[in-house]
Write an enzyme that holds these catalytic residues in place. Structure first.
Site, PDB file in Angstrom:
ATOM      1  N   GLY A  46       0.736  -1.037  -0.161  1.00  0.00           N
ATOM      2  CA  GLY A  46       0.144   0.009  -0.161  1.00  0.00           C
ATOM      3  C   GLY A  46       0.810   1.396   0.046  1.00  0.00           C
ATOM      4  O   GLY A  46       2.091   1.077   0.220  1.00  0.00           O
ATOM      5  N   GLN A  51       3.466   9.811   1.060  1.00  0.00           N
ATOM      6  CA  GLN A  51       4.542   9.248   1.259  1.00  0.00           C
ATOM      7  C   GLN A  51       5.737   9.519  -0.003  1.00  0.00           C
ATOM      8  O   GLN A  51       6.813   9.057   0.194  1.00  0.00           O
ATOM      9  CB  GLN A  51       4.396   7.562   1.352  1.00  0.00           C
ATOM     10  N   CYS A  94       5.891  -0.169   7.590  1.00  0.00           N
ATOM     11  CA  CYS A  94       5.695   1.129   6.768  1.00  0.00           C
ATOM     12  C   CYS A  94       6.906   1.460   5.759  1.00  0.00           C
ATOM     13  O   CYS A  94       8.216   1.347   6.362  1.00  0.00           O
ATOM     14  CB  CYS A  94       5.481   2.149   7.759  1.00  0.00           C
ATOM     15  N   LEU A  95       6.777   1.807   4.645  1.00  0.00           N
ATOM     16  CA  LEU A  95       7.649   2.129   3.935  1.00  0.00           C
ATOM     17  C   LEU A  95       8.494   3.444   4.213  1.00  0.00           C
ATOM     18  O   LEU A  95       9.645   3.671   3.761  1.00  0.00           O
ATOM     19  CB  LEU A  95       7.153   2.090   2.243  1.00  0.00           C
ATOM     20  N   HIS A 136      -4.374   1.377   7.714  1.00  0.00           N
ATOM     21  CA  HIS A 136      -2.735   2.131   7.685  1.00  0.00           C
ATOM     22  C   HIS A 136      -2.731   3.235   6.746  1.00  0.00           C
ATOM     23  O   HIS A 136      -2.374   4.346   7.225  1.00  0.00           O
ATOM     24  CB  HIS A 136      -1.832   0.942   7.539  1.00  0.00           C
ATOM     25  N   GLU A 137      -3.233   3.179   5.576  1.00  0.00           N
ATOM     26  CA  GLU A 137      -3.356   3.912   4.601  1.00  0.00           C
ATOM     27  C   GLU A 137      -4.193   5.176   5.102  1.00  0.00           C
ATOM     28  O   GLU A 137      -3.691   6.224   4.782  1.00  0.00           O
ATOM     29  CB  GLU A 137      -3.687   3.496   3.097  1.00  0.00           C
ATOM     30  N   HIS A 140      -2.508   7.654   7.304  1.00  0.00           N
ATOM     31  CA  HIS A 140      -1.495   8.386   6.593  1.00  0.00           C
ATOM     32  C   HIS A 140      -2.026   9.797   6.241  1.00  0.00           C
ATOM     33  O   HIS A 140      -1.597  10.884   6.204  1.00  0.00           O
ATOM     34  CB  HIS A 140      -0.812   7.674   5.444  1.00  0.00           C
TER      35      HIS A 140
HETATM   36  O1  GNR Z   1       4.181  -2.417   2.766  1.00  0.00           O
HETATM   37  C1  GNR Z   1       3.389  -2.338   3.606  1.00  0.00           C
HETATM   38  N1  GNR Z   1       3.227  -3.320   4.272  1.00  0.00           N
HETATM   39  C2  GNR Z   1       2.020  -3.536   5.628  1.00  0.00           C
HETATM   40  C3  GNR Z   1       2.351  -4.660   6.108  1.00  0.00           C
HETATM   41  C4  GNR Z   1       1.312  -4.503   7.120  1.00  0.00           C
HETATM   42  C5  GNR Z   1       0.466  -3.503   7.756  1.00  0.00           C
HETATM   43  C6  GNR Z   1       0.649  -2.232   6.567  1.00  0.00           C
HETATM   44  C7  GNR Z   1       1.598  -2.365   5.689  1.00  0.00           C
HETATM   45  S1  GNR Z   1       1.288  -0.886   4.715  1.00  0.00           S
HETATM   46  C8  GNR Z   1       3.042  -1.060   3.933  1.00  0.00           C
HETATM   47  C9  GNR Z   1       3.185   0.113   2.908  1.00  0.00           C
HETATM   48  C10 GNR Z   1       3.234   1.399   3.741  1.00  0.00           C
HETATM   49  O2  GNR Z   1       3.857   2.054   4.237  1.00  0.00           O
HETATM   50  N2  GNR Z   1       1.990   1.972   3.161  1.00  0.00           N
HETATM   51  O3  GNR Z   1       1.638   3.187   3.919  1.00  0.00           O
HETATM   52 NI    NI Z   2       2.987   3.147   5.614  1.00  0.00          NI
END
Ligand code: GNR
Ligand code: NI
Length: 173
Positions: A46, A51, A94-95, A136-137, A140
């Site tokens: 995601g 980001q 999270c990236l 999670h997204e 953000h």
């Molecule tokens: O790549 C991602 N893996 C992930 C694993 C578990 C819960 C959420 C994520 S999202 C993350 C990519 C990211 O930072 N998205 O904002």
């Molecule tokens: Ni993230």
């Protein structure tokens, strides 16, 4: 569809509340394409526009693990319209916080309303990994990171670690 550089902790941009996308222009489509390229390159499941430094409420998701089963989802102005009282715990990363993983408790299921790139309003109920990822997204978009769901001790530790790493980057020759 160029890969764009990722914004990393402790960049203050990650704390911005992103603005609605509004009309779906060519610029929005181009941003979505770049975000998908960036997400696949990372690789991640995601990505939110902030980001890549753009404070707009655009999200891309793809849970397909292999290149052959790519199934990109683009969500314009997504919102959670319902969450289950039941929760689940899942390990998140999270990236923007590379190589840090912790378990996070969130609602088990969510109902999300968004527009697709054709401007159609879609409502979908998600469970499992998709539910975790969408929450999670959408966090953000509101300047919230998964570490905000951890204890203060864990959060402070990881922020300090990334602050030090960023300082080293600027001090090192
Ligand atoms: O790549 C991602 N893996 C992930 C694993 C578990 C819960 C959420 C994520 S999202 C993350 C990519 C990211 O930072 N998205 O904002
Ligand atoms: Ni993230």
């Amino acid at each position: 569809m160029p890969v764009r550089p990722l914004v990393l902790l402790p960049d203050a941009k990650l704390r911005l509340v992103s603005a609605p996308v509004g009309p779906i222009t060519q610029e929005v489509r181009a941003l979505a394409a770049d975000m998908l390229a960036t997400m696949y390159d990372a690789p991640g499941i995601g990505l939110a526009a902030i980001q890549v430094g753009v404070p707009t409420r655009l999200v891309v998701v793809d849970l397909g693990r292999k290149e052959e089963d790519r199934d990109p989802l683009v969500l314009v102005d997504p919102e959670i319209v319902w969450s289950s009282h039941e929760t689940r715990v899942h390990e998140e990363g999270c990236l923007s916080i590379p190589e840090y993983y912790e378990e996070v408790e969130r609602p088990d299921r969510v109902r999300v309303r968004y527009r697709d790139l054709d401007g159609r309003t879609v409502e979908t109920e998600a469970d499992g990994m998709l539910s975790t990822c969408l929450q999670h997204e959408i966090d953000h978009l509101n300047g919230i990171l998964f570490i905000d769901h951890l204890s203060r001790l864990k959060r402070t530790r990881v922020i300090k670690k990334f602050e030090k790493a960023a300082k080293r980057e600027t001090t090192d020759a």
